[in-house]
Design a protein around this motif. Structure first.
Motif, PDB file in Angstrom:
ATOM      1  N   GLY A  81       9.540  40.552  -8.273  1.00  0.00           N
ATOM      2  CA  GLY A  81      10.412  39.423  -8.629  1.00  0.00           C
ATOM      3  C   GLY A  81      10.461  38.378  -7.520  1.00  0.00           C
ATOM      4  O   GLY A  81      10.376  37.173  -7.770  1.00  0.00           O
ATOM      5  N   ARG A 275      19.682  47.124 -13.057  1.00  0.00           N
ATOM      6  CA  ARG A 275      19.128  47.284 -11.689  1.00  0.00           C
ATOM      7  C   ARG A 275      20.119  48.167 -10.951  1.00  0.00           C
ATOM      8  O   ARG A 275      21.226  47.724 -10.600  1.00  0.00           O
ATOM      9  CB  ARG A 275      19.025  45.882 -11.066  1.00  0.00           C
ATOM     10  N   SER A 389      19.479  39.777  -9.345  1.00  0.00           N
ATOM     11  CA  SER A 389      18.123  40.322  -9.224  1.00  0.00           C
ATOM     12  C   SER A 389      17.034  39.305  -9.573  1.00  0.00           C
ATOM     13  O   SER A 389      17.094  38.636 -10.613  1.00  0.00           O
ATOM     14  CB  SER A 389      17.999  41.533 -10.154  1.00  0.00           C
ATOM     15  N   SER A 390      16.005  39.255  -8.742  1.00  0.00           N
ATOM     16  CA  SER A 390      14.894  38.344  -9.034  1.00  0.00           C
ATOM     17  C   SER A 390      14.021  38.906 -10.170  1.00  0.00           C
ATOM     18  O   SER A 390      13.250  38.173 -10.787  1.00  0.00           O
ATOM     19  CB  SER A 390      14.056  38.080  -7.780  1.00  0.00           C
TER      20      SER A 390
HETATM   21  O1  GFB Z   1      11.249  42.650  -8.590  1.00  0.00           O
HETATM   22  P1  GFB Z   1      12.130  42.706  -7.407  1.00  0.00           P
HETATM   23  O2  GFB Z   1      11.781  41.817  -6.282  1.00  0.00           O
HETATM   24  O3  GFB Z   1      13.598  42.447  -7.921  1.00  0.00           O
HETATM   25  O4  GFB Z   1      12.140  44.192  -6.862  1.00  0.00           O
HETATM   26  P2  GFB Z   1      15.002  42.402  -7.162  1.00  0.00           P
HETATM   27  C1  GFB Z   1      12.623  45.258  -7.600  1.00  0.00           C
HETATM   28  C2  GFB Z   1      11.488  46.186  -8.021  1.00  0.00           C
HETATM   29  O5  GFB Z   1      12.082  47.363  -8.585  1.00  0.00           O
HETATM   30  C3  GFB Z   1      10.597  45.628  -9.109  1.00  0.00           C
HETATM   31  C4  GFB Z   1      11.398  47.757  -9.751  1.00  0.00           C
HETATM   32  O6  GFB Z   1       9.535  44.837  -8.639  1.00  0.00           O
HETATM   33  C5  GFB Z   1      10.134  46.883  -9.828  1.00  0.00           C
HETATM   34  O7  GFB Z   1       9.097  47.496  -9.134  1.00  0.00           O
HETATM   35  N1  GFB Z   1      12.242  47.470 -10.894  1.00  0.00           N
HETATM   36  C6  GFB Z   1      13.401  46.765 -10.943  1.00  0.00           C
HETATM   37  C7  GFB Z   1      11.963  47.873 -12.141  1.00  0.00           C
HETATM   38  N2  GFB Z   1      13.870  46.718 -12.196  1.00  0.00           N
HETATM   39  C8  GFB Z   1      13.001  47.399 -12.961  1.00  0.00           C
HETATM   40  C9  GFB Z   1      12.929  47.683 -14.351  1.00  0.00           C
HETATM   41  O8  GFB Z   1      13.781  47.314 -15.151  1.00  0.00           O
HETATM   42  N3  GFB Z   1      11.848  48.398 -14.768  1.00  0.00           N
HETATM   43  C10 GFB Z   1      10.892  48.850 -13.926  1.00  0.00           C
HETATM   44  N4  GFB Z   1       9.870  49.548 -14.436  1.00  0.00           N
HETATM   45  N5  GFB Z   1      10.923  48.591 -12.618  1.00  0.00           N
HETATM   46  C11 GFB Z   1      14.941  42.999  -4.565  1.00  0.00           C
HETATM   47  C12 GFB Z   1      13.655  43.388  -3.814  1.00  0.00           C
HETATM   48  O9  GFB Z   1      14.758  43.314  -5.908  1.00  0.00           O
HETATM   49  O10 GFB Z   1      15.993  43.846  -4.174  1.00  0.00           O
HETATM   50  C13 GFB Z   1      13.913  43.388  -2.343  1.00  0.00           C
HETATM   51  O11 GFB Z   1      12.617  42.470  -4.041  1.00  0.00           O
HETATM   52  C14 GFB Z   1      15.105  44.263  -1.986  1.00  0.00           C
HETATM   53  O12 GFB Z   1      12.754  43.863  -1.664  1.00  0.00           O
HETATM   54  C15 GFB Z   1      16.315  43.838  -2.807  1.00  0.00           C
HETATM   55  O13 GFB Z   1      14.788  45.630  -2.231  1.00  0.00           O
HETATM   56  C16 GFB Z   1      17.497  44.738  -2.570  1.00  0.00           C
HETATM   57  O14 GFB Z   1      15.369  41.036  -6.738  1.00  0.00           O
HETATM   58  O15 GFB Z   1      15.907  43.108  -8.110  1.00  0.00           O
END
Ligand code: GFB
Length: 432
Positions: A81, A275, A389-390
């Motif tokens: 994200g 999340r 969440s991104s």
């Molecule tokens: O995408 P992302 O940058 O979102 O990182 P945030 C979260 C990761 O968790 C995703 C997994 O890239 C996925 O690998 N993930 C999250 C999910 N939601 C789902 C879902 O619904 N399904 C599946 N299959 N996988 C930030 C992170 O997360 O949160 C930062 O980029 C840091 O590094 C921060 O950890 C706390 O913005 O939610």
């Protein structure tokens, strides 16, 4: 008082660093691009837009090289994200200084393993879908076809705003994912070019920032600007949110999402993002009512916080909030099913027992795939996501392209409940 604040702030900062985030909730002031979207790329036409699995080259120069040069960068912050957010800014930056964007691989982390892996950009998205906006080439194709001539090993300088690491320069390969990313393409740097503080990638949004970049780094002497991290902010600048329309899923992801949707009971379905992994609960502990923003929260609170304050229910909604909000949403669109995407707990048992009397099926993918989850959420009749969440932000932007409805957990906040909580806290305090 200010000391106390300082301590709280340092605590926040330390936690954020521990969360492995280099840049958090950087909200940029009201800077506006000088119509970066109108800049013409008519001199460049797609030479090869063949199959999705091949690479794209866009140039009408006889040697296939863009005389204005290329932008290469490591998407070295956060996970999917975060990287997608910053990709949109990098795309706008490349367009604004009229250089071809080299599409980087996605950096992925394997649970319980050190290091990272690099997944070619076009495994998930169609490079050719970006061409109507700007000229692009995949990193893999760039390294094979162009780098040997225009970016030979002795000309590989890394670009950074400020010195980093222990050395005097950019230390572009210091740490993970920096080292593994460039190693994946067998890139070593012979030196560093520090462009700050006079220049910043965000200067393209101010005054003559675009031409300053072009004047300082003309394409003939600097054919490749290789940035240590994305030349863009996080979260995505509001002016670049619309660029999401150029991120089009590859057919294989599209097909998996459609197959799953057709397996749902007939009728409208709600897509929800929960999340709730351990990293997320730690991040949400930071929400204490004092933050202006956290991560992607401008997507609901507004880039100037015009839509209210961040609450912990928005960051980590309770199961009660989720069920209550979902019940309302189900009634609103007469949903027959709910699709749950989550990084940890899909709450299937809780949701099933809450909604089975309404004849609503609660489903999740039978396998783990963030990208198929995203594609399904993007197609739901109503999406309820996490404002902070991104990952949710990716879905919200992709739905905005089609005018699909989206909501967020705990938003707008239940003011009556918050007031009661505050009152209860005060009473508890008085009793003490
Ligand atoms: O995408 P992302 O940058 O979102 O990182 P945030 C979260 C990761 O968790 C995703 C997994 O890239 C996925 O690998 N993930 C999250 C999910 N939601 C789902 C879902 O619904 N399904 C599946 N299959 N996988 C930030 C992170 O997360 O949160 C930062 O980029 C840091 O590094 C921060 O950890 C706390 O913005 O939610």
């Amino acid at each position: 008082m200010s000391n106390e604040r300082g301590t709280v702030f340092s605590k926040h900062l330390a936690t954020l660093l521990a969360l492995h985030l280099a840049l958090v909730s950087t909200i940029y002031p009201s800077i506006f691009a000088e119509d970066i979207h109108n800049e013409s790329n008519k001199n460049f036409t797609s030479k090869s837009t063949s199959s999705a699995s091949t690479f794209i080259e866009v140039s009408n120069a006889s040697d296939g090289v863009d005389p204005n040069g290329y932008i290469v960068y490591c998407p070295c912050m956060g996970r999917f994200g975060n990287q997608a957010d910053q990709f949109l800014g990098a795309l706008a930056f490349s367009k604004s200084i009229n250089r071809t964007l080299v599409l980087p691989a996605w950096v992925e982390y394997i649970p319980y393993k050190t290091g990272s892996i690099q997944v070619p950009f076009n495994k998930y998205f169609k490079p050719e879908a970006i061409l109507p906006f700007h000229k692009v080439i995949t990193m893999e194709r760039f390294m094979v076809d162009l780098a040997p001539n225009i970016w030979p090993p002795e000309k590989r300088y890394s670009f950074c705003y400020i010195q980093r690491g222990n050395g005097k320069g950019c230390d572009a390969k210091d740490g993970n994912p920096f080292g593994p990313f460039w190693d994946n393409y067998k890139v070593d740097f012979v030196g560093s070019e520090i462009f700050g503080p006079e220049l910043h990638y965000l200067s393209i949004y101010k005054g003559n920032g675009q031409s300053t970049w072009q004047e300082k780094y003309p394409g003939d002497t600097w054919p490749v600007l290789a940035f240590v991290g994305p030349p863009s902010g996080f979260p995505v600048e509001s002016i670049n949110v619309h660029l999401q329309e150029y991120l089009v899923w590859q057919d294989v992801i599209e097909k998996k999402s459609r197959d799953f949707i057709s397996s749902l009971p007939k009728g409208p379905f709600i897509g929800i993002h929960l999340r709730n992994g351990a990293d997320w609960s730690r991040a949400c502990e930071l929400v204490d009512g004092t933050q202006i923003h956290l991560f992607s929260s401008p997507q609901c609170l507004g880039y100037h916080q015009e839509n209210g304050k961040l609450t912990s229910e928005m960051c980590y909604p309770s199961t009660t909030t989720i069920i209550k909000q979902l019940r309302r949403a189900i009634k609103k669109i007469n949903a027959t099913s709910v699709f749950v995407a989550s990084d940890r707990n899909h709450l299937i048992t809780d949701l099933n027992s809450a909604f089975q009397h309404m004849n609503v099926a609660v489903r999740k993918l039978p396998y783990d795939s963030p990208h198929v989850d995203l594609a399904i959420l993007g197609k739901s009749n109503l999406f309820v996501g996490n404002c902070v969440s991104s990952f949710s932000a990716f879905v919200k932007r992709s739905r905005d392209v089609y005018g699909f409805a989206s909501e967020f957990w705990g938003y707008p906040p239940d003011l009556r409940r918050i007031k009661n909580e505050i009152r209860q806290n005060e009473l508890d305090h008085d009793e003490l």
